[in-house]
Design a protein around this motif. Structure first.
Motif, PDB file in Angstrom:
ATOM      1  N   SER A 261       0.828  -1.210   0.000  1.00 55.02           N
ATOM      2  CA  SER A 261       0.000   0.000   0.000  1.00 55.02           C
ATOM      3  C   SER A 261       0.855   1.249   0.000  1.00 55.02           C
ATOM      4  CB  SER A 261      -0.924  -0.002   1.226  1.00 55.02           C
ATOM      5  OG  SER A 261      -0.163  -0.089   2.409  1.00 55.02           O
ATOM      6  N   SER A 264       2.272   2.256  -3.436  1.00 55.15           N
ATOM      7  CA  SER A 264       1.320   2.711  -4.436  1.00 55.15           C
ATOM      8  C   SER A 264       0.927   4.164  -4.239  1.00 55.15           C
ATOM      9  CB  SER A 264       0.064   1.821  -4.389  1.00 55.15           C
ATOM     10  OG  SER A 264       0.364   0.518  -4.733  1.00 55.15           O
ATOM     11  N   ASN A 396      -2.435  -5.772 -11.999  1.00 52.42           N
ATOM     12  CA  ASN A 396      -1.883  -4.756 -11.104  1.00 52.42           C
ATOM     13  C   ASN A 396      -0.431  -5.061 -10.755  1.00 52.42           C
ATOM     14  OD1 ASN A 396      -1.963  -2.465  -9.353  1.00 52.42           O
ATOM     15  ND2 ASN A 396      -2.218  -3.849  -7.621  1.00 52.42           N
ATOM     16  N   ARG A 435      -5.731   0.986  -7.107  1.00 53.25           N
ATOM     17  CA  ARG A 435      -4.307   0.657  -7.178  1.00 53.25           C
ATOM     18  C   ARG A 435      -3.858   0.470  -8.625  1.00 53.25           C
ATOM     19  NH1 ARG A 435      -3.916  -4.684  -4.204  1.00 53.25           N
ATOM     20  NH2 ARG A 435      -5.731  -4.993  -5.565  1.00 53.25           N
TER      21      ARG A 435
END
Length: 686
Positions: A261, A264, A396, A435
């Motif tokens: 996290s 990103s 992703n 994301r």
């Protein structure tokens, strides 16, 4: 301490004969034995960082465990017998302490090294272990065991250790030597554009002890740090090549890593775990860490490579301020370069500085054939993987890897784009996954830094519409911010700047973004608008889109005032002066910036006011004259501003004084005109 400093193994005195009254032990013997015991225990707990060092580490830890038994026995005896320790034994143990400290340092160094560097330097590493083992053997031989109160078991163990140490062999294990040969052979094959066989690659990485994405990432970071620190000139080229090989293996063998996290959310960090680059250390054009900062005629600093390409493309203005460059000389900013270099050392970030005297980059990455081919293979594999990604999660991961790859150099950006990544990334800008959208738009931003990729993005079907979609409805502020930064990057090409400026949706969304959101988002939006304002033909579209009002409103925020006032100065210079005069509060707000803004803000505010007064005449000057304390504001900037700021303040002061003189002359003419005199006489007579 003087005796100890001059002590050497070769000059070690023979054991003193036994005396019926041995001299008392020195007060520090107990501390010495405790230090030896602690150090031996620490060494015995070291674990080999990789399989190829297991033999060396295991041999040393076994010896350390025997030494622990010896030191425990000596410490127990010294404590229980009034601390008696023969002088010759004390001196010998002090030398053993030095050897053990060197052993510990060597073990720590091995644990901190990259696995690939360990195998490359396995022969010198084995020789270091061998020499220290021989030193330990010599000291154990001269240790006066008969003078020490030791049990028979401990004496037997020490005798065993004495016999083992001389057997140390500096020769490299044939298995390790074969592994090194295999790695170097693979590098040579990659140079010849031969894709490594997966089974062979897997076997090599298993032997080295790299077994997953995390260990690959750690290996890459460690190699890059060692390359930056120039730890081994002999193996630098191979280490540079191995960075590309490990990155390729990470993707091919273990798959794209799962983005965290934290990774990103950032925009300009080197990698997931690297520190954020200070804004002052980034080039305003490439948005990357500056390697060779230079100052242009406007006083702004850029990376030499970026500003050279900007000027070479025919531009005659400063990219950041929009000011016309009086000359194109580039002055090295050595003070800033030293600060960047020091910051990189503190943060363990590789810094491949550029020597402007020699004219050659310090890093050999650009000339390393194997590294380039490995990067090309990685880009091709990832793009092919993206084309067949069955799920959003897998897409992703792959897009995140492409984003990171595109951050590490112009060659990598070219390889990613040439493999066909841009058309595949654009649909993800409309993804419902925040994301994936962020990674995709950031990957495009990184790719757009390369000039050839700007054309690919501008000519890709739906490319600009996809960026506008993120500007208008991006899932996160970071995605919107990076979309604006991408437009800024694209607008550095004159033809694309004009095309983007004519797109009213682009202008509208950038203006909206400049009015809301975090300060960093507003900065990027205003920077993109400033770039579009560099073309006179765009000014009407910008004014129509509300740029004047948004920039004036942004002046109230000190965080973005510099960008906002630069936009206003650019508008006033290229045809937007009338719109600025018509906007409510334009001159008072510009004067407010001259009072309280930064040096660069004051400079641009003065430049904007000079242009308004010259092009709009008395309407602008009269409003300026009504501002309280304007003479003091102008005078203060004249004495304490930047070079350009002082020049603009002086021009503004001359305009203001001429206007005052003209007004006074007009009043005098009115007072002494015949009609005025006749009226005054008639009034007096009546």
């Amino acid at each position: 301490m003087a005796e100890f400093s001059s002590f050497s193994i070769s000059s070690f005195p023979l054991p003193l004969p036994c005396s019926p009254t041995p001299p008392p032990a020195t007060p520090c013997d107990g501390d010495l034995l405790r230090s030896l015991l602690r150090l031996a225990r620490e060494i015995s707990l070291f674990e080999a960082p990789c399989p190829l060092l297991r033999r060396l580490f295991t041999s040393l830890t076994r010896k350390s465990k025997i030494l622990c038994i010896l030191f425990e026995e000596l410490l127990h005896d010294q404590t229980g017998n009034a601390g008696e320790l023969p002088r010759s034994a004390s001196l010998c143990l002090r030398e053993i302490l030095v050897v053990l400290q060197r052993f510990k340092g060597l073990l720590g160094d091995c644990s901190a090294r990259s696995r690939m560097r360990l195998i490359l330097q396995i022969d010198s590493l084995g020789n270091d272990f061998h020499e220290l083992t021989l030193d330990l053997s010599t000291l154990l031989d001269i240790l006066p065991l008969p003078e020490l109160r030791l049990s028979d078991d401990v004496r037997d163990l020490v005798d065993l250790l004495r016999r083992q140490c001389p057997r140390s062999n500096p020769a490299v294990d044939p298995t390790d030597d074969a592994l090194r040969y295999e790695i170097l052979s693979m590098i040579r094959e990659i140079e010849q554009e031969v894709v490594p066989d997966l089974s062979r690659l897997t076997a090599i990485f298993e032997k080295v002890g790299i077994d997953g994405t995390r260990s690959c990432r750690n290996e890459i970071e460690c190699l890059e740090r060692e390359i930056g620190d120039r730890v081994s000139e002999k193996w630098t080229a191979a280490m540079i090549a191995l960075v590309g090989v490990v990155r390729y293996a990470k993707c091919v063998l273990y798959g794209a890593s799962t983005p965290t996290s934290d990774s990103s959310t950032g925009k300009f960090s080197f990698a997931e775990l690297d520190p954020l680059v200070p804004p002052d250390f980034r080039c305003p054009i490439s948005l990357e860490l500056m390697r060779d900062p230079v100052v242009v005629a406007s006083g702004q600093t850029y990376d030499r490579d970026s500003i050279t390409r900007w000027i070479g493309a025919g531009h005659a203005t400063c990219p950041k301020s929009g000011q016309v460059l009086s000359h194109t000389n580039l002055v090295p900013n050595r003070a800033l370069k030293n600060l960047i270099s020091a910051w990189c050392r503190e943060q363990n970030v590789p810094f491949d500085g550029f020597d402007s005297i020699k004219g050659e980059p310090a890093s050999a990455t650009c000339a390393n054939k194997a590294a380039l081919e490995a990067a090309r293979m990685t880009a091709t594999f990832l793009v092919n993987k993206l084309d067949s990604s069955p799920s959003t999660e897998m897409a992703n991961r792959v897009v995140h890897e492409l984003r990171l790859l595109a951050k590490t150099g112009s060659d990598n950006r070219a390889f990613v784009a040439e493999a066909g990544a841009i058309p595949l990334l654009l649909p993800f800008l409309s993804s419902d996954d925040p994301r994936l959208q962020l990674n995709a738009v950031t990957a495009l931003l990184n790719l757009s830094i390369l000039e050839a990729n700007k054309k690919r993005i501008m000519h890709a079907e739906g490319g600009i519409d996809a960026l506008i979609h993120v500007l208008a409805g991006g899932a996160t502020w970071w995605a919107k911010e990076n979309a604006a930064a991408t437009l800024l990057s694209l607008s550095s090409i004159h033809a694309y700047r004009r095309r983007l400026g004519r797109n009213q949706r682009v202008v509208t969304e950038l203006v909206a973004l400049a009015l809301k959101g975090p300060a960093s988002t507003k900065k990027d939006a205003l920077a993109a608008i400033l770039s579009l304002a560099g073309d006179r033909e765009n000014i009407a579209h910008l004014v129509e889109g509300g740029v004047v009002e948004s920039a004036l409103e942004a002046l109230s925020s000190m965080e973005v005032a510099e960008e906002a006032v630069a936009v206003l100065a650019a508008l006033a210079k290229r045809g937007g002066a009338s719109a600025m005069i018509e906007a409510e509060g334009s001159i008072p707000k510009l004067v407010g910036v001259m009072r309280r803004g930064s040096d660069w803000s004051k400079e641009n505010a003065a430049a904007a006011l000079v242009l308004l007064c010259r092009r709009e005449g008395s309407a602008a000057v009269s409003e300026l004259a009504r501002m309280p304390g304007i003479e003091w504001v102008i005078w203060e900037l004249t004495g304490s501003g930047t070079v350009r700021g002082r020049r603009k303040a002086a021009s503004l002061g001359r305009i203001y004084r001429r206007w005052l003189a003209a007004v006074e002359e007009a009043d005098r003419m009115v007072r002494f005109s015949p009609a005025s005199i006749s009226t005054s006489t008639t009034t007096a007579q009546s």
